[in-house]
Scaffold this motif. Structure first.
Motif, PDB file in Angstrom:
ATOM      1  N   VAL A   7       0.850  -1.113  -0.045  1.00 16.87           N
ATOM      2  CA  VAL A   7      -0.078  -0.061   0.079  1.00 16.87           C
ATOM      3  C   VAL A   7       0.931   1.151   0.050  1.00 16.87           C
ATOM      4  O   VAL A   7       1.778   1.294   0.710  1.00 16.87           O
ATOM      5  N   ARG A   8       0.759   2.049  -1.158  1.00 17.25           N
ATOM      6  CA  ARG A   8       1.634   3.235  -1.039  1.00 17.25           C
ATOM      7  C   ARG A   8       0.911   4.482  -0.840  1.00 17.25           C
ATOM      8  O   ARG A   8      -0.440   4.606  -1.212  1.00 17.25           O
ATOM      9  N   ILE A   9       1.627   5.368   0.173  1.00 16.29           N
ATOM     10  CA  ILE A   9       0.623   6.628   0.550  1.00 16.29           C
ATOM     11  C   ILE A   9       1.624   7.789  -0.311  1.00 16.29           C
ATOM     12  O   ILE A   9       2.729   7.834  -0.174  1.00 16.29           O
ATOM     13  N   TYR A  10       0.870   8.499  -0.911  1.00 19.42           N
ATOM     14  CA  TYR A  10       1.335   9.723  -1.800  1.00 19.42           C
ATOM     15  C   TYR A  10       0.826  11.085  -1.100  1.00 19.42           C
ATOM     16  O   TYR A  10      -0.016  11.223  -0.509  1.00 19.42           O
ATOM     17  N   LEU A  11       1.814  12.029  -1.177  1.00 23.69           N
ATOM     18  CA  LEU A  11       1.294  13.511  -0.897  1.00 23.69           C
ATOM     19  C   LEU A  11       1.106  14.242  -2.313  1.00 23.69           C
ATOM     20  O   LEU A  11       2.054  14.105  -3.279  1.00 23.69           O
ATOM     21  N   LEU A  20       5.760  10.079  -3.511  1.00 25.16           N
ATOM     22  CA  LEU A  20       5.883   8.768  -2.606  1.00 25.16           C
ATOM     23  C   LEU A  20       6.276   9.147  -1.373  1.00 25.16           C
ATOM     24  O   LEU A  20       7.240   9.859  -0.949  1.00 25.16           O
ATOM     25  N   TYR A  21       5.310   9.047  -0.500  1.00 27.75           N
ATOM     26  CA  TYR A  21       5.542   9.181   1.150  1.00 27.75           C
ATOM     27  C   TYR A  21       6.140   8.208   1.804  1.00 27.75           C
ATOM     28  O   TYR A  21       7.034   8.055   2.679  1.00 27.75           O
ATOM     29  N   ALA A  22       5.294   7.049   1.674  1.00 32.03           N
ATOM     30  CA  ALA A  22       5.458   5.874   2.702  1.00 32.03           C
ATOM     31  C   ALA A  22       5.009   4.357   1.831  1.00 32.03           C
ATOM     32  O   ALA A  22       4.100   4.677   1.088  1.00 32.03           O
ATOM     33  N   GLU A  23       5.501   3.307   2.143  1.00 34.17           N
ATOM     34  CA  GLU A  23       5.069   2.068   1.627  1.00 34.17           C
ATOM     35  C   GLU A  23       4.921   1.272   2.961  1.00 34.17           C
ATOM     36  O   GLU A  23       5.383   1.257   3.640  1.00 34.17           O
ATOM     37  N   MET A  24       3.685   0.691   2.902  1.00 30.98           N
ATOM     38  CA  MET A  24       3.327  -0.523   3.881  1.00 30.98           C
ATOM     39  C   MET A  24       3.137  -1.941   3.126  1.00 30.98           C
ATOM     40  O   MET A  24       2.458  -2.021   2.196  1.00 30.98           O
ATOM     41  N   ARG A  52      -1.545  24.025   2.273  1.00 29.58           N
ATOM     42  CA  ARG A  52      -3.082  24.299   1.640  1.00 29.58           C
ATOM     43  C   ARG A  52      -2.987  24.028   0.463  1.00 29.58           C
ATOM     44  O   ARG A  52      -1.990  24.053  -0.460  1.00 29.58           O
ATOM     45  N   GLY A  53      -4.003  23.205  -0.129  1.00 29.64           N
ATOM     46  CA  GLY A  53      -3.943  22.703  -1.616  1.00 29.64           C
ATOM     47  C   GLY A  53      -3.261  21.101  -1.696  1.00 29.64           C
ATOM     48  O   GLY A  53      -3.595  20.769  -2.918  1.00 29.64           O
ATOM     49  N   TRP A  54      -2.752  20.776  -0.674  1.00 29.42           N
ATOM     50  CA  TRP A  54      -2.522  19.552  -0.917  1.00 29.42           C
ATOM     51  C   TRP A  54      -3.108  18.352  -0.331  1.00 29.42           C
ATOM     52  O   TRP A  54      -4.154  18.670   0.510  1.00 29.42           O
ATOM     53  N   SER A  55      -2.928  17.037  -0.723  1.00 31.05           N
ATOM     54  CA  SER A  55      -3.868  15.858  -0.106  1.00 31.05           C
ATOM     55  C   SER A  55      -2.999  14.642  -0.003  1.00 31.05           C
ATOM     56  O   SER A  55      -1.782  14.789  -0.426  1.00 31.05           O
ATOM     57  N   ILE A  56      -3.502  13.988   0.668  1.00 31.34           N
ATOM     58  CA  ILE A  56      -3.085  12.472   1.030  1.00 31.34           C
ATOM     59  C   ILE A  56      -3.596  11.551   0.337  1.00 31.34           C
ATOM     60  O   ILE A  56      -4.965  11.309   0.513  1.00 31.34           O
ATOM     61  N   GLU A  57      -3.034  10.944  -0.561  1.00 31.42           N
ATOM     62  CA  GLU A  57      -3.917   9.844  -1.421  1.00 31.42           C
ATOM     63  C   GLU A  57      -2.968   8.337  -1.186  1.00 31.42           C
ATOM     64  O   GLU A  57      -2.052   8.252  -0.961  1.00 31.42           O
ATOM     65  N   VAL A  58      -3.841   7.239  -1.350  1.00 34.46           N
ATOM     66  CA  VAL A  58      -3.510   6.037  -1.100  1.00 34.46           C
ATOM     67  C   VAL A  58      -3.781   5.028  -2.318  1.00 34.46           C
ATOM     68  O   VAL A  58      -4.759   5.208  -3.035  1.00 34.46           O
ATOM     69  N   ALA A  59      -2.768   4.344  -2.682  1.00 31.62           N
ATOM     70  CA  ALA A  59      -2.887   3.281  -3.701  1.00 31.62           C
ATOM     71  C   ALA A  59      -2.558   1.968  -3.338  1.00 31.62           C
ATOM     72  O   ALA A  59      -1.769   1.852  -2.609  1.00 31.62           O
ATOM     73  N   THR A  60      -3.071   0.887  -4.023  1.00 31.19           N
ATOM     74  CA  THR A  60      -2.477  -0.225  -3.566  1.00 31.19           C
ATOM     75  C   THR A  60      -1.807  -0.995  -4.791  1.00 31.19           C
ATOM     76  O   THR A  60      -2.037  -0.529  -5.884  1.00 31.19           O
ATOM     77  N   ALA A  63      -4.912  -4.849  -7.600  1.00 30.74           N
ATOM     78  CA  ALA A  63      -6.190  -4.284  -7.497  1.00 30.74           C
ATOM     79  C   ALA A  63      -7.238  -4.752  -6.632  1.00 30.74           C
ATOM     80  O   ALA A  63      -7.912  -5.531  -6.993  1.00 30.74           O
ATOM     81  N   GLU A  64      -6.975  -4.525  -5.533  1.00 29.88           N
ATOM     82  CA  GLU A  64      -7.765  -4.904  -4.367  1.00 29.88           C
ATOM     83  C   GLU A  64      -8.326  -3.539  -3.488  1.00 29.88           C
ATOM     84  O   GLU A  64      -7.937  -2.589  -3.713  1.00 29.88           O
ATOM     85  N   THR A  65      -9.485  -3.824  -2.986  1.00 29.65           N
ATOM     86  CA  THR A  65     -10.146  -2.605  -2.281  1.00 29.65           C
ATOM     87  C   THR A  65      -9.727  -2.797  -0.778  1.00 29.65           C
ATOM     88  O   THR A  65      -9.563  -3.808  -0.135  1.00 29.65           O
ATOM     89  N   ILE A  66      -9.373  -1.295  -0.516  1.00 29.07           N
ATOM     90  CA  ILE A  66      -9.016  -1.068   1.154  1.00 29.07           C
ATOM     91  C   ILE A  66      -9.787  -0.107   1.557  1.00 29.07           C
ATOM     92  O   ILE A  66     -10.379   0.922   0.653  1.00 29.07           O
ATOM     93  N   LYS A  67      -9.834  -0.019   2.627  1.00 28.79           N
ATOM     94  CA  LYS A  67     -10.443   1.112   3.639  1.00 28.79           C
ATOM     95  C   LYS A  67      -9.499   1.811   4.270  1.00 28.79           C
ATOM     96  O   LYS A  67      -8.545   1.389   4.981  1.00 28.79           O
ATOM     97  N   VAL A  68      -9.403   3.236   4.085  1.00 29.57           N
ATOM     98  CA  VAL A  68      -8.397   4.178   4.568  1.00 29.57           C
ATOM     99  C   VAL A  68      -9.177   5.054   5.544  1.00 29.57           C
ATOM    100  O   VAL A  68      -9.957   5.738   5.206  1.00 29.57           O
ATOM    101  N   THR A  69      -8.763   5.252   6.796  1.00 23.57           N
ATOM    102  CA  THR A  69      -9.161   6.324   7.520  1.00 23.57           C
ATOM    103  C   THR A  69      -8.025   7.392   7.912  1.00 23.57           C
ATOM    104  O   THR A  69      -6.924   6.831   8.412  1.00 23.57           O
ATOM    105  N   ALA A  70      -8.305   8.590   8.094  1.00 24.96           N
ATOM    106  CA  ALA A  70      -7.362   9.503   8.181  1.00 24.96           C
ATOM    107  C   ALA A  70      -8.054  10.320   9.412  1.00 24.96           C
ATOM    108  O   ALA A  70      -9.156  11.045   9.449  1.00 24.96           O
TER     109      ALA A  70
END
Length: 75
Positions: A7-11, A20-24, A52-60, A63-70
């Motif tokens: 699971v990859r976390i992007y800014l 790319l910010y982090a990988e799990m 301001r204007g930035w977001s945190i996005e997540v990708a697998t 091709a699986e479904t995940i649930k992300v809570t921030a």
């Protein structure tokens, strides 16, 4: 069933560029009555500020479904 992968976390900045910010690592799991699905917690460093204007996005990786809570605060 969860397959092994990442699971990859992007800014994403205000201009839609991704960084790319982090990988799990996701381990393969066959979920059952006594076996929970994959779960992970990523804690950002103290003092982390998302501009301001930035977001945190997540990708697998797969091709699986995940649930992300921030959980965040605007102090």
């Amino acid at each position: 069933t969860t397959t092994a992968g990442m699971v990859r976390i992007y800014l994403k900045d205000a201009l839609a560029a991704y960084f790319l910010y982090a990988e799990m690592i996701v381990t393969a799991i066959t979920v059952g009555a006594a076996v929970k699905s994959w779960e992970e917690t990523l804690t950002l460093p103290s003092g982390f500020i998302l501009p301001r204007g930035w977001s945190i996005e997540v990708a697998t990786h797969n091709a699986e479904t995940i649930k992300v809570t921030a959980i965040a605060a605007d102090l």
